[in-house]
Design a protein around this motif. Structure first.
Motif, PDB file in Angstrom:
ATOM      1  N   GLY A   5       2.803  -0.124 -10.514  1.00 35.80           N
ATOM      2  CA  GLY A   5       3.003   0.363  -9.053  1.00 35.80           C
ATOM      3  C   GLY A   5       1.676  -0.233  -8.321  1.00 35.80           C
ATOM      4  O   GLY A   5       1.603  -0.719  -7.256  1.00 35.80           O
ATOM      5  N   GLN A   6       0.516   0.015  -8.861  1.00 36.86           N
ATOM      6  CA  GLN A   6      -0.632  -0.204  -8.352  1.00 36.86           C
ATOM      7  C   GLN A   6      -0.784  -1.663  -8.157  1.00 36.86           C
ATOM      8  O   GLN A   6      -1.497  -2.228  -6.993  1.00 36.86           O
ATOM      9  CB  GLN A   6      -1.998   0.164  -9.199  1.00 36.86           C
ATOM     10  CG  GLN A   6      -2.020   1.664  -9.578  1.00 36.86           C
ATOM     11  CD  GLN A   6      -2.499   2.372  -8.310  1.00 36.86           C
ATOM     12  OE1 GLN A   6      -3.414   1.870  -7.235  1.00 36.86           O
ATOM     13  NE2 GLN A   6      -1.855   3.670  -7.879  1.00 36.86           N
ATOM     14  N   HIS A   7      -0.412  -2.409  -9.052  1.00 33.42           N
ATOM     15  CA  HIS A   7      -0.190  -3.846  -9.037  1.00 33.42           C
ATOM     16  C   HIS A   7       0.514  -4.184  -7.859  1.00 33.42           C
ATOM     17  O   HIS A   7       0.015  -5.067  -6.811  1.00 33.42           O
ATOM     18  CB  HIS A   7       0.028  -4.702 -10.177  1.00 33.42           C
ATOM     19  CG  HIS A   7       0.148  -5.994  -9.996  1.00 33.42           C
ATOM     20  ND1 HIS A   7      -0.531  -6.945 -10.152  1.00 33.42           N
ATOM     21  CD2 HIS A   7       1.650  -6.655 -10.151  1.00 33.42           C
ATOM     22  CE1 HIS A   7      -0.087  -8.230  -9.915  1.00 33.42           C
ATOM     23  NE2 HIS A   7       1.129  -8.172 -10.013  1.00 33.42           N
ATOM     24  N   TYR A   8       1.673  -4.024  -7.733  1.00 33.51           N
ATOM     25  CA  TYR A   8       2.579  -4.184  -6.603  1.00 33.51           C
ATOM     26  C   TYR A   8       2.107  -3.689  -5.227  1.00 33.51           C
ATOM     27  O   TYR A   8       2.347  -4.531  -4.028  1.00 33.51           O
ATOM     28  CB  TYR A   8       3.971  -3.871  -6.967  1.00 33.51           C
ATOM     29  CG  TYR A   8       4.952  -4.531  -7.929  1.00 33.51           C
ATOM     30  CD1 TYR A   8       4.778  -5.827  -7.826  1.00 33.51           C
ATOM     31  CD2 TYR A   8       5.218  -3.923  -8.995  1.00 33.51           C
ATOM     32  CE1 TYR A   8       5.484  -6.620  -9.004  1.00 33.51           C
ATOM     33  CE2 TYR A   8       5.988  -4.577  -9.951  1.00 33.51           C
ATOM     34  CZ  TYR A   8       5.829  -5.866 -10.049  1.00 33.51           C
ATOM     35  OH  TYR A   8       6.460  -6.447 -10.867  1.00 33.51           O
ATOM     36  N   GLU A   9       1.406  -2.720  -5.101  1.00 30.54           N
ATOM     37  CA  GLU A   9       0.834  -2.303  -3.779  1.00 30.54           C
ATOM     38  C   GLU A   9      -0.452  -3.055  -3.640  1.00 30.54           C
ATOM     39  O   GLU A   9      -0.475  -3.358  -2.489  1.00 30.54           O
ATOM     40  CB  GLU A   9       0.580  -0.649  -4.166  1.00 30.54           C
ATOM     41  CG  GLU A   9       1.851   0.356  -4.282  1.00 30.54           C
ATOM     42  CD  GLU A   9       1.162   1.649  -4.607  1.00 30.54           C
ATOM     43  OE1 GLU A   9      -0.118   1.837  -4.707  1.00 30.54           O
ATOM     44  OE2 GLU A   9       2.092   2.254  -4.907  1.00 30.54           O
ATOM     45  N   SER A  10      -1.235  -3.450  -4.422  1.00 36.65           N
ATOM     46  CA  SER A  10      -2.230  -4.462  -4.111  1.00 36.65           C
ATOM     47  C   SER A  10      -1.646  -6.001  -3.715  1.00 36.65           C
ATOM     48  O   SER A  10      -2.086  -6.292  -2.779  1.00 36.65           O
ATOM     49  CB  SER A  10      -3.078  -4.707  -5.432  1.00 36.65           C
ATOM     50  OG  SER A  10      -3.763  -3.579  -5.644  1.00 36.65           O
ATOM     51  N   LEU A  11      -0.524  -6.409  -4.169  1.00 36.94           N
ATOM     52  CA  LEU A  11       0.136  -7.567  -3.937  1.00 36.94           C
ATOM     53  C   LEU A  11       0.622  -7.382  -2.387  1.00 36.94           C
ATOM     54  O   LEU A  11       0.477  -8.419  -1.542  1.00 36.94           O
ATOM     55  CB  LEU A  11       1.307  -7.874  -4.748  1.00 36.94           C
ATOM     56  CG  LEU A  11       1.219  -8.548  -6.112  1.00 36.94           C
ATOM     57  CD1 LEU A  11       2.264  -8.582  -6.722  1.00 36.94           C
ATOM     58  CD2 LEU A  11       0.320 -10.024  -5.836  1.00 36.94           C
ATOM     59  N   SER A  12       1.072  -6.366  -2.130  1.00 35.82           N
ATOM     60  CA  SER A  12       1.788  -5.885  -1.025  1.00 35.82           C
ATOM     61  C   SER A  12       0.590  -5.948   0.130  1.00 35.82           C
ATOM     62  O   SER A  12       0.916  -6.339   1.358  1.00 35.82           O
ATOM     63  CB  SER A  12       2.381  -4.780  -0.879  1.00 35.82           C
ATOM     64  OG  SER A  12       3.770  -4.807  -1.548  1.00 35.82           O
ATOM     65  N   ALA A  13      -0.659  -5.182  -0.049  1.00 38.37           N
ATOM     66  CA  ALA A  13      -1.590  -5.189   0.705  1.00 38.37           C
ATOM     67  C   ALA A  13      -2.191  -6.740   1.099  1.00 38.37           C
ATOM     68  O   ALA A  13      -2.542  -6.675   2.164  1.00 38.37           O
ATOM     69  CB  ALA A  13      -2.692  -4.101   0.180  1.00 38.37           C
ATOM     70  N   ASP A  14      -2.338  -7.417   0.093  1.00 37.65           N
ATOM     71  CA  ASP A  14      -2.714  -8.632   0.379  1.00 37.65           C
ATOM     72  C   ASP A  14      -1.656  -9.407   1.307  1.00 37.65           C
ATOM     73  O   ASP A  14      -2.344 -10.036   2.165  1.00 37.65           O
ATOM     74  CB  ASP A  14      -2.799  -9.690  -0.918  1.00 37.65           C
ATOM     75  CG  ASP A  14      -3.833  -8.982  -1.781  1.00 37.65           C
ATOM     76  OD1 ASP A  14      -4.934  -8.186  -1.326  1.00 37.65           O
ATOM     77  OD2 ASP A  14      -4.051  -9.274  -3.004  1.00 37.65           O
ATOM     78  N   TYR A  15      -0.461  -9.212   1.049  1.00 34.47           N
ATOM     79  CA  TYR A  15       0.505  -9.950   1.807  1.00 34.47           C
ATOM     80  C   TYR A  15       0.474  -9.424   3.303  1.00 34.47           C
ATOM     81  O   TYR A  15       0.274 -10.225   4.351  1.00 34.47           O
ATOM     82  CB  TYR A  15       1.803  -9.758   1.483  1.00 34.47           C
ATOM     83  CG  TYR A  15       2.959  -9.931   2.432  1.00 34.47           C
ATOM     84  CD1 TYR A  15       3.539 -11.200   2.468  1.00 34.47           C
ATOM     85  CD2 TYR A  15       3.698  -8.906   3.296  1.00 34.47           C
ATOM     86  CE1 TYR A  15       4.548 -11.345   3.267  1.00 34.47           C
ATOM     87  CE2 TYR A  15       4.534  -8.879   4.138  1.00 34.47           C
ATOM     88  CZ  TYR A  15       5.116 -10.503   3.992  1.00 34.47           C
ATOM     89  OH  TYR A  15       6.197 -10.517   5.082  1.00 34.47           O
ATOM     90  N   LEU A  16       0.424  -7.947   3.435  1.00 37.89           N
ATOM     91  CA  LEU A  16       0.065  -7.637   4.808  1.00 37.89           C
ATOM     92  C   LEU A  16      -1.161  -8.105   5.521  1.00 37.89           C
ATOM     93  O   LEU A  16      -1.247  -8.466   6.609  1.00 37.89           O
ATOM     94  CB  LEU A  16       0.088  -6.133   4.676  1.00 37.89           C
ATOM     95  CG  LEU A  16       1.495  -5.598   4.436  1.00 37.89           C
ATOM     96  CD1 LEU A  16       1.341  -4.148   4.138  1.00 37.89           C
ATOM     97  CD2 LEU A  16       2.593  -5.488   5.391  1.00 37.89           C
ATOM     98  N   ARG A  17      -2.160  -8.220   4.796  1.00 32.54           N
ATOM     99  CA  ARG A  17      -3.635  -8.600   5.378  1.00 32.54           C
ATOM    100  C   ARG A  17      -3.560 -10.213   5.835  1.00 32.54           C
ATOM    101  O   ARG A  17      -4.138 -10.426   6.812  1.00 32.54           O
ATOM    102  CB  ARG A  17      -4.679  -8.504   4.455  1.00 32.54           C
ATOM    103  CG  ARG A  17      -5.395  -7.114   4.499  1.00 32.54           C
ATOM    104  CD  ARG A  17      -6.817  -7.157   3.536  1.00 32.54           C
ATOM    105  NE  ARG A  17      -7.081  -6.001   2.655  1.00 32.54           N
ATOM    106  CZ  ARG A  17      -6.619  -5.657   1.649  1.00 32.54           C
ATOM    107  NH1 ARG A  17      -5.675  -6.321   0.642  1.00 32.54           N
ATOM    108  NH2 ARG A  17      -6.701  -4.418   1.247  1.00 32.54           N
ATOM    109  N   SER A  18      -2.660 -10.765   5.336  1.00 31.57           N
ATOM    110  CA  SER A  18      -2.464 -12.160   5.398  1.00 31.57           C
ATOM    111  C   SER A  18      -1.689 -12.255   6.512  1.00 31.57           C
ATOM    112  O   SER A  18      -1.763 -13.463   7.304  1.00 31.57           O
ATOM    113  CB  SER A  18      -1.857 -13.019   4.075  1.00 31.57           C
ATOM    114  OG  SER A  18      -0.410 -12.850   4.034  1.00 31.57           O
ATOM    115  N   ARG A  19      -0.981 -11.565   7.010  1.00 35.92           N
ATOM    116  CA  ARG A  19      -0.180 -11.442   8.187  1.00 35.92           C
ATOM    117  C   ARG A  19      -0.818 -10.500   9.315  1.00 35.92           C
ATOM    118  O   ARG A  19       0.082 -10.398  10.513  1.00 35.92           O
ATOM    119  CB  ARG A  19       1.095 -10.713   7.877  1.00 35.92           C
ATOM    120  CG  ARG A  19       2.132 -11.589   6.644  1.00 35.92           C
ATOM    121  CD  ARG A  19       2.938 -12.384   7.074  1.00 35.92           C
ATOM    122  NE  ARG A  19       3.686 -13.350   6.257  1.00 35.92           N
ATOM    123  CZ  ARG A  19       3.067 -13.759   5.196  1.00 35.92           C
ATOM    124  NH1 ARG A  19       1.976 -13.786   4.625  1.00 35.92           N
ATOM    125  NH2 ARG A  19       4.169 -14.721   4.391  1.00 35.92           N
TER     126      ARG A  19
END
Length: 135
Positions: free
Chosen positions: A28-42
């Motif tokens: 869960g922590q891994h997927y939340e970090s991926l999601s945060a990176d995705y959102l930052r990139s947007r």
């Protein structure tokens, strides 16, 4: 003699269960970090991760322009279990709304005048999908 074996087996089951919970938490922590990176990139600004109120939490809280965005992240490794976004049922949505309300109050933001929305990021079989205004 049989009772000791049963106790040992029960203890092993509890340990396995705790290890599985830890693995799920780490995933869960891994997927939340991926999601945060995705959102930052947007262009999103991440304000908080894993914001808790009582036993409930919001995975990510972000800002996009003037809008405060409360984001639930759900991941599924296999589609036989359904898709991540399907796990955010009405009961889960209501819990997220209550936590969001608490966040607004704690940060002295207006419940009525603060532009907000609820998004879901669903990661299914490695593919990330972002559902804006999901509920």
């Amino acid at each position: 003699k049989g009772h000791g074996r049963k106790r040992r087996e029960a203890r092993k089951d509890r340990i396995r269960e705790m290890e599985d919970k830890k693995k799920n938490h780490e995933k869960g922590q891994h997927y939340e970090s991926l999601s945060a990176d995705y959102l930052r990139s947007r262009g999103f600004l991440i304000l908080s991760k894993n914001y808790r109120f009582h036993r409930n939490e919001i995975d990510l809280i972000a800002k996009e322009g003037d809008c405060l965005v409360f984001i639930e992240v759900k991941a599924r490794s296999r589609s036989e279990k359904g898709y991540g976004f399907q796990a955010v049922d009405r009961r889960k949505q209501e819990r997220i709304r209550r936590v969001a309300e608490h966040y607004l109050l704690q940060n002295q933001l207006s419940l009525w005048d603060t532009p907000c929305r609820f998004d879901i990021i669903s990661i299914d079989e490695g593919e990330l999908r972002h559902y804006r205004n999901a509920f």
